[in-house]
Design a protein around this motif. Structure first.
Motif, PDB file in Angstrom:
ATOM      1  N   TRP A  45       0.821  -1.215   0.000  1.00 14.66           N
ATOM      2  CA  TRP A  45       0.000   0.000   0.000  1.00 14.66           C
ATOM      3  C   TRP A  45       0.859   1.271   0.000  1.00 14.66           C
ATOM      4  CZ3 TRP A  45      -4.204   2.429  -1.225  1.00 14.66           C
ATOM      5  CH2 TRP A  45      -4.380   3.736  -0.735  1.00 14.66           C
ATOM      6  N   ALA A  46       1.872   1.285   0.859  1.00 13.62           N
ATOM      7  CA  ALA A  46       2.676   2.503   0.998  1.00 13.62           C
ATOM      8  C   ALA A  46       3.301   2.906  -0.343  1.00 13.62           C
ATOM      9  CB  ALA A  46       3.749   2.307   2.064  1.00 13.62           C
ATOM     10  N   ASP A  47       3.723   1.911  -1.114  1.00 11.79           N
ATOM     11  CA  ASP A  47       4.344   2.204  -2.420  1.00 11.79           C
ATOM     12  C   ASP A  47       3.308   2.770  -3.393  1.00 11.79           C
ATOM     13  OD1 ASP A  47       7.118   0.809  -2.057  1.00 11.79           O
ATOM     14  OD2 ASP A  47       5.666  -0.686  -1.418  1.00 11.79           O
ATOM     15  N   HIS A  48       2.129   2.151  -3.411  1.00  8.52           N
ATOM     16  CA  HIS A  48       1.072   2.643  -4.305  1.00  8.52           C
ATOM     17  C   HIS A  48       0.637   4.058  -3.912  1.00  8.52           C
ATOM     18  CE1 HIS A  48       0.216  -0.886  -6.829  1.00  8.52           C
ATOM     19  NE2 HIS A  48       0.533  -1.608  -5.772  1.00  8.52           N
ATOM     20  N   ALA A  49       0.509   4.282  -2.594  1.00  6.14           N
ATOM     21  CA  ALA A  49       0.073   5.603  -2.125  1.00  6.14           C
ATOM     22  C   ALA A  49       1.108   6.667  -2.489  1.00  6.14           C
ATOM     23  CB  ALA A  49      -0.156   5.570  -0.615  1.00  6.14           C
ATOM     24  N   ALA A  50       2.367   6.323  -2.340  1.00 11.03           N
ATOM     25  CA  ALA A  50       3.433   7.286  -2.657  1.00 11.03           C
ATOM     26  C   ALA A  50       3.409   7.620  -4.148  1.00 11.03           C
ATOM     27  CB  ALA A  50       4.785   6.718  -2.258  1.00 11.03           C
ATOM     28  N   ARG A  51       3.216   6.601  -4.994  1.00  9.65           N
ATOM     29  CA  ARG A  51       3.179   6.860  -6.437  1.00  9.65           C
ATOM     30  C   ARG A  51       1.967   7.704  -6.805  1.00  9.65           C
ATOM     31  NH1 ARG A  51       3.185   1.781 -10.395  1.00  9.65           N
ATOM     32  NH2 ARG A  51       1.071   1.543  -9.557  1.00  9.65           N
ATOM     33  N   MET A  52       0.836   7.407  -6.174  1.00  6.07           N
ATOM     34  CA  MET A  52      -0.378   8.163  -6.483  1.00  6.07           C
ATOM     35  C   MET A  52      -0.229   9.629  -6.057  1.00  6.07           C
ATOM     36  SD  MET A  52      -4.311   7.254  -5.575  1.00  6.07           S
ATOM     37  CE  MET A  52      -5.510   7.615  -6.873  1.00  6.07           C
ATOM     38  N   ALA A  53       0.329   9.832  -4.871  1.00  6.29           N
ATOM     39  CA  ALA A  53       0.506  11.209  -4.384  1.00  6.29           C
ATOM     40  C   ALA A  53       1.477  11.969  -5.290  1.00  6.29           C
ATOM     41  CB  ALA A  53       1.018  11.180  -2.945  1.00  6.29           C
ATOM     42  N   ARG A  54       2.528  11.289  -5.725  1.00  6.85           N
ATOM     43  CA  ARG A  54       3.511  11.928  -6.620  1.00  6.85           C
ATOM     44  C   ARG A  54       2.850  12.289  -7.953  1.00  6.85           C
ATOM     45  NH1 ARG A  54       6.455   8.094  -8.794  1.00  6.85           N
ATOM     46  NH2 ARG A  54       6.882   7.099  -6.796  1.00  6.85           N
ATOM     47  N   GLY A  55       2.024  11.391  -8.462  1.00  5.72           N
ATOM     48  CA  GLY A  55       1.336  11.639  -9.731  1.00  5.72           C
ATOM     49  C   GLY A  55       0.372  12.820  -9.630  1.00  5.72           C
ATOM     50  N   LEU A  56      -0.398  12.831  -8.553  1.00 10.93           N
ATOM     51  CA  LEU A  56      -1.367  13.915  -8.371  1.00 10.93           C
ATOM     52  C   LEU A  56      -0.649  15.263  -8.240  1.00 10.93           C
ATOM     53  CD1 LEU A  56      -3.754  11.985  -5.976  1.00 10.93           C
ATOM     54  CD2 LEU A  56      -4.413  12.956  -8.201  1.00 10.93           C
ATOM     55  N   GLU A  57       0.471  15.253  -7.538  1.00 15.91           N
ATOM     56  CA  GLU A  57       1.237  16.486  -7.378  1.00 15.91           C
ATOM     57  C   GLU A  57       1.804  16.933  -8.727  1.00 15.91           C
ATOM     58  OE1 GLU A  57       4.647  16.259  -4.785  1.00 15.91           O
ATOM     59  OE2 GLU A  57       4.724  18.443  -4.618  1.00 15.91           O
ATOM     60  N   ALA A  58       2.297  15.971  -9.506  1.00 14.19           N
ATOM     61  CA  ALA A  58       2.901  16.303 -10.801  1.00 14.19           C
ATOM     62  C   ALA A  58       1.887  16.934 -11.752  1.00 14.19           C
ATOM     63  CB  ALA A  58       3.509  15.049 -11.428  1.00 14.19           C
ATOM     64  N   VAL A  59       0.628  16.494 -11.693  1.00 16.73           N
ATOM     65  CA  VAL A  59      -0.376  17.059 -12.599  1.00 16.73           C
ATOM     66  C   VAL A  59      -1.212  18.150 -11.896  1.00 16.73           C
ATOM     67  CG1 VAL A  59      -0.494  14.945 -13.981  1.00 16.73           C
ATOM     68  CG2 VAL A  59      -2.185  15.307 -12.170  1.00 16.73           C
ATOM     69  N   ARG A  60      -0.805  18.482 -10.680  1.00 21.25           N
ATOM     70  CA  ARG A  60      -1.389  19.591  -9.910  1.00 21.25           C
ATOM     71  C   ARG A  60      -2.888  19.415  -9.622  1.00 21.25           C
ATOM     72  NH1 ARG A  60       0.583  24.410 -13.540  1.00 21.25           N
ATOM     73  NH2 ARG A  60      -0.456  25.697 -11.972  1.00 21.25           N
ATOM     74  N   ILE A  61      -3.278  18.186  -9.314  1.00 24.71           N
ATOM     75  CA  ILE A  61      -4.627  17.951  -8.794  1.00 24.71           C
ATOM     76  C   ILE A  61      -4.533  18.086  -7.268  1.00 24.71           C
ATOM     77  CG2 ILE A  61      -6.431  16.195  -8.414  1.00 24.71           C
ATOM     78  CD1 ILE A  61      -5.902  15.183 -11.257  1.00 24.71           C
ATOM     79  N   PRO A  62      -5.360  18.982  -6.692  1.00 24.75           N
ATOM     80  CA  PRO A  62      -5.216  19.261  -5.258  1.00 24.75           C
ATOM     81  C   PRO A  62      -5.773  18.150  -4.372  1.00 24.75           C
ATOM     82  CG  PRO A  62      -7.024  20.556  -6.149  1.00 24.75           C
ATOM     83  CD  PRO A  62      -6.430  19.793  -7.305  1.00 24.75           C
ATOM     84  N   PHE A  63      -5.006  17.086  -4.252  1.00 26.01           N
ATOM     85  CA  PHE A  63      -5.370  15.942  -3.420  1.00 26.01           C
ATOM     86  C   PHE A  63      -4.043  15.416  -2.895  1.00 26.01           C
ATOM     87  CE2 PHE A  63      -6.923  11.631  -2.520  1.00 26.01           C
ATOM     88  CZ  PHE A  63      -8.204  11.880  -2.014  1.00 26.01           C
ATOM     89  N   GLY A  64      -3.709  15.835  -1.684  1.00 24.47           N
ATOM     90  CA  GLY A  64      -2.348  15.650  -1.174  1.00 24.47           C
ATOM     91  C   GLY A  64      -2.077  14.271  -0.608  1.00 24.47           C
ATOM     92  N   ALA A  65      -0.843  14.110  -0.145  1.00 24.49           N
ATOM     93  CA  ALA A  65      -0.382  12.812   0.365  1.00 24.49           C
ATOM     94  C   ALA A  65      -1.231  12.337   1.542  1.00 24.49           C
ATOM     95  CB  ALA A  65       1.091  12.899   0.763  1.00 24.49           C
ATOM     96  N   ALA A  66      -1.657  13.261   2.406  1.00 29.08           N
ATOM     97  CA  ALA A  66      -2.462  12.865   3.580  1.00 29.08           C
ATOM     98  C   ALA A  66      -3.822  12.352   3.110  1.00 29.08           C
ATOM     99  CB  ALA A  66      -2.631  14.042   4.529  1.00 29.08           C
ATOM    100  N   GLU A  67      -4.368  13.008   2.074  1.00 27.57           N
ATOM    101  CA  GLU A  67      -5.665  12.551   1.543  1.00 27.57           C
ATOM    102  C   GLU A  67      -5.513  11.187   0.862  1.00 27.57           C
ATOM    103  OE1 GLU A  67      -8.088  16.407   0.205  1.00 27.57           O
ATOM    104  OE2 GLU A  67      -5.922  16.538  -0.069  1.00 27.57           O
ATOM    105  N   VAL A  68      -4.417  11.010   0.142  1.00 32.82           N
ATOM    106  CA  VAL A  68      -4.174   9.698  -0.475  1.00 32.82           C
ATOM    107  C   VAL A  68      -4.031   8.644   0.629  1.00 32.82           C
ATOM    108  CG1 VAL A  68      -2.562   8.318  -1.850  1.00 32.82           C
ATOM    109  CG2 VAL A  68      -3.135  10.643  -2.581  1.00 32.82           C
ATOM    110  N   ALA A  69      -3.311   8.998   1.687  1.00 32.73           N
ATOM    111  CA  ALA A  69      -3.110   8.041   2.790  1.00 32.73           C
ATOM    112  C   ALA A  69      -4.453   7.624   3.387  1.00 32.73           C
ATOM    113  CB  ALA A  69      -2.208   8.655   3.860  1.00 32.73           C
ATOM    114  N   SER A  70      -5.391   8.585   3.415  1.00 29.30           N
ATOM    115  CA  SER A  70      -6.707   8.290   4.013  1.00 29.30           C
ATOM    116  C   SER A  70      -7.500   7.277   3.168  1.00 29.30           C
ATOM    117  CB  SER A  70      -7.516   9.573   4.193  1.00 29.30           C
ATOM    118  OG  SER A  70      -7.999  10.011   2.926  1.00 29.30           O
TER     119      SER A  70
END
Ligand code: PDD
Length: 283
Positions: A45-70
């Motif tokens: 999970w941690a790896d998938h969450a990190a990749r998702m948070a990085r992707g969202l940040e790269a395309v500037r969708i406002p859904f941060g790492a804490a929200e992905v973690a949730s």
């Protein structure tokens, strides 16, 4: 009846409705993930969450790492609600830039992202693992940010369709005469006893399975070389295999109608696969 998660609510799948103005629908403007669940436990999970948070940040969708973690607890609830705590399942997660009148540029600040997650029962294919799969090669005309897991998958869709029409499972993507990855897997080629795979870059998805496969290879004493493989090397290789969340590892035994090696899964592939499966199943 399947229960899915949409924007904070758990609802029957038939009642989960997304606006036709959603930017995921109109532009493919979103990021997704697919995770594997085994006996109620999410693999990596941690790896998938990190990749998702990085992707969202790269395309500037406002859904941060804490929200992905949730979303981990959302996944666990979907697993429980859908009776998937035993056996295997996959969970599809998607976050888009939300619904707003169509403009290519971003919607007004404050437009909430659309957040969707759905769990499904999954059965790993013993046949695929043990006997291997067929593949075709396909021109990689995807864009130059294949490291981002965007919802826009036209290149992968056309590649996998070409494979499907040829009676094959995967399409091996060739860019400038080099093997990049599969349409929905990372690809590995055994050359001189070592496992070669394309290095992490903007041209491939940094597969979570890839990380664990390379670790498994090293653990059993197989050398790992993260360097490009030419199409000629691919076609002459004694062993080829692919790896991804819904494929785990599968030997590739035929490419473009020609057998790989003797047409049977090879020894290096089998060793790496066995070690990877230990990690996947936590044994
Ligand atoms: N596909 N490369 C591409 C282009 C992919 O789409 C995927 C995953 C992978 C493997 O990544 P991972 O090991 O993290 O699953 C490599 C998912 C499963 C899909 O699109 O369904």
């Amino acid at each position: 009846m399947t229960t899915v998660y949409l924007n904070g609510a758990y609802v029957p799948k038939a009642d989960a409705k997304v606006s036709v103005d959603d930017r995921g629908f109109v532009f493919g403007d979103g990021i997704y993930e697919v995770v594997r669940v085994i006996e109620g436990r999410i693999f990596a999970w941690a790896d998938h969450a990190a990749r998702m948070a990085r992707g969202l940040e790269a395309v500037r969708i406002p859904f941060g790492a804490a929200e992905v973690a949730s979303l981990e607890s959302v996944c666990m609830k979907l697993v429980a609600e859908n009776g998937l705590t035993s056996g295997e399942a996959t969970i599809y997660l998607q976050v888009t830039r939300g619904a707003a009148p169509r403009t290519h540029y971003f919607p007004p600040a404050g437009t909430p992202p659309t957040v969707y997650a759905a769990a499904s029962k999954f059965t790993a294919s013993a046949d695929m693992r043990d006997k291997g799969v067929k593949a075709v090669t396909f021109p990689d005309f995807r864009w130059a940010r294949c490291d981002l897991k965007t919802v826009n998958l036209m290149g992968a869709v056309l590649a996998r369709q070409a494979a499907h029409e040829a009676g094959a499972y995967e399409a091996l993507m060739l860019r400038d005469g080099m093997l990049m990855e599969g349409a929905a897997t990372n690809a590995f080629v055994v050359i001189n006893g070592a496992v070669r795979t394309y290095p992490l870059s903007n041209y491939i998805l940094p597969g979570i399975t890839r990380t664990y496969v390379l670790e498994a290879a090293r653990a059993v004493g197989v050398r790992v070389v993260e360097e490009p493989v030419t199409a000629a090397e691919l076609h002459g290789a004694p062993e080829v295999f692919i790896a991804g969340t819904t494929t785990d590892t599968a030997p590739v035994v035929m490419i473009d109608g020609r057998p790989v090696g003797d047409g049977k899964p090879g020894p290096v592939t089998k060793r790496v696969q066995a070690e990877f499966l230990k990690r996947l199943y936590g044994r």
